[in-house]
Design a protein around this motif. Structure first.
Motif, short mmCIF file in Angstrom:
data_model
loop_
_atom_site.label_atom_id
_atom_site.label_comp_id
_atom_site.label_asym_id
_atom_site.label_seq_id
_atom_site.Cartn_x
_atom_site.Cartn_y
_atom_site.Cartn_z
N PRO A 14 -32.99 -19.75 -21.94
CA PRO A 14 -33.20 -20.59 -20.43
C PRO A 14 -33.01 -19.70 -19.62
N VAL A 15 -31.95 -18.55 -19.87
CA VAL A 15 -32.68 -17.93 -18.75
C VAL A 15 -33.16 -17.01 -18.53
N VAL A 16 -34.13 -15.91 -18.87
CA VAL A 16 -34.89 -15.35 -19.41
C VAL A 16 -36.15 -15.82 -18.97
N TYR A 71 -33.99 -1.16 -24.61
CA TYR A 71 -35.40 -1.71 -24.24
C TYR A 71 -36.03 -2.20 -25.55
N ARG A 72 -37.03 -2.96 -24.91
CA ARG A 72 -37.41 -3.44 -26.30
C ARG A 72 -38.87 -3.89 -25.88
N ALA A 73 -39.18 -3.79 -24.43
CA ALA A 73 -40.85 -3.93 -24.18
C ALA A 73 -40.96 -3.45 -22.38
N GLU A 116 -32.38 -9.22 -20.10
CA GLU A 116 -32.17 -8.98 -21.87
C GLU A 116 -33.34 -7.20 -21.76
N GLU A 117 -33.02 -6.94 -20.63
CA GLU A 117 -33.39 -6.16 -20.70
C GLU A 117 -34.59 -4.85 -21.03
#
Length: 137
Positions: A14-16, A71-73, A116-117
Motif C-alpha cells: 500500500p505504501v509503495v 537497492y534492487r532496481a 522500498e529504496e
C-alpha cells in the motif's frame, strides 16, 4: 519478444502503491491499493511499471526472501521539463537525493527513491540524439 512491464517486488504494497500513484502521479490501470499486484502505465511509450507483493512471489520463488537487501532496481522516467517535475514532485512529498543537474551535454537528471529504496531517475533530454548526430531516441 515484447517488453510488457518492469515489475518491482515490494514488501509494503500500500505504501509503495500510493507513492507511485500520488507522489509520482502515475495512473494505475485499475485501483489495487491493497495489492497484491498493480500496473501503472506511462503517458507515453510502451510497457509500464508494475508492483508485485514480495511475499506472494516469495511463495513461488522461495529464494527471494521477505525483504530485499540494498537497492534492487533503477526506474528511469523521461520528463519534458525536469525543473517543473522536480517542483511538482517535491510539493507532493518526494525527497530528492540528487539533482536536478546536468549529466553530460545531452541530458539533465534528478534522483529519488521510492519507499522500498528502488532508485528513480527523472531525465530531461536537452539535446536529442538525432540533433547530436546519433541514432534516434
Amino acid at each position: 519478444m515484447e517488453l510488457t512491464q518492469i515489475r518491482l517486488l515490494v514488501s509494503d504494497f500500500p505504501v509503495v502503491y500510493r507513492f507511485y500513484r500520488d507522489v509520482l502521479g502515475l495512473k494505475p490501470q485499475f485501483e489495487a491499493e491493497s495489492g497484491p499486484y498493480a500496473k501503472f502505465s506511462p503517458d507515453a511509450g510502451s510497457g509500464g511499471i508494475a508492483l508485485q507483493e514480495r511475499g506472494q512471489m516469495a511463495g513461488v520463488l522461495a529464494e527471494l526472501g521477505v525483504r530485499p537487501v540494498g537497492y534492487r532496481a533503477l526506474v528511469v522516467l523521461r520528463v519534458d521539463d525536469l525543473a517543473a517535475a522536480h517542483r511538482e514532485l517535491t510539493a507532493r512529498g518526494a525527497v530528492f537525493t540528487r539533482g536536478p543537474e546536468a549529466m553530460g551535454e545531452r541530458m539533465r537528471v534528478a534522483y529519488l527513491a521510492d519507499p522500498e529504496e528502488n532508485v528513480i531517475e527523472l531525465q530531461e533530454w536537452v539535446v536529442l540524439r538525432e540533433q547530436a548526430g546519433g541514432a534516434a531516441t
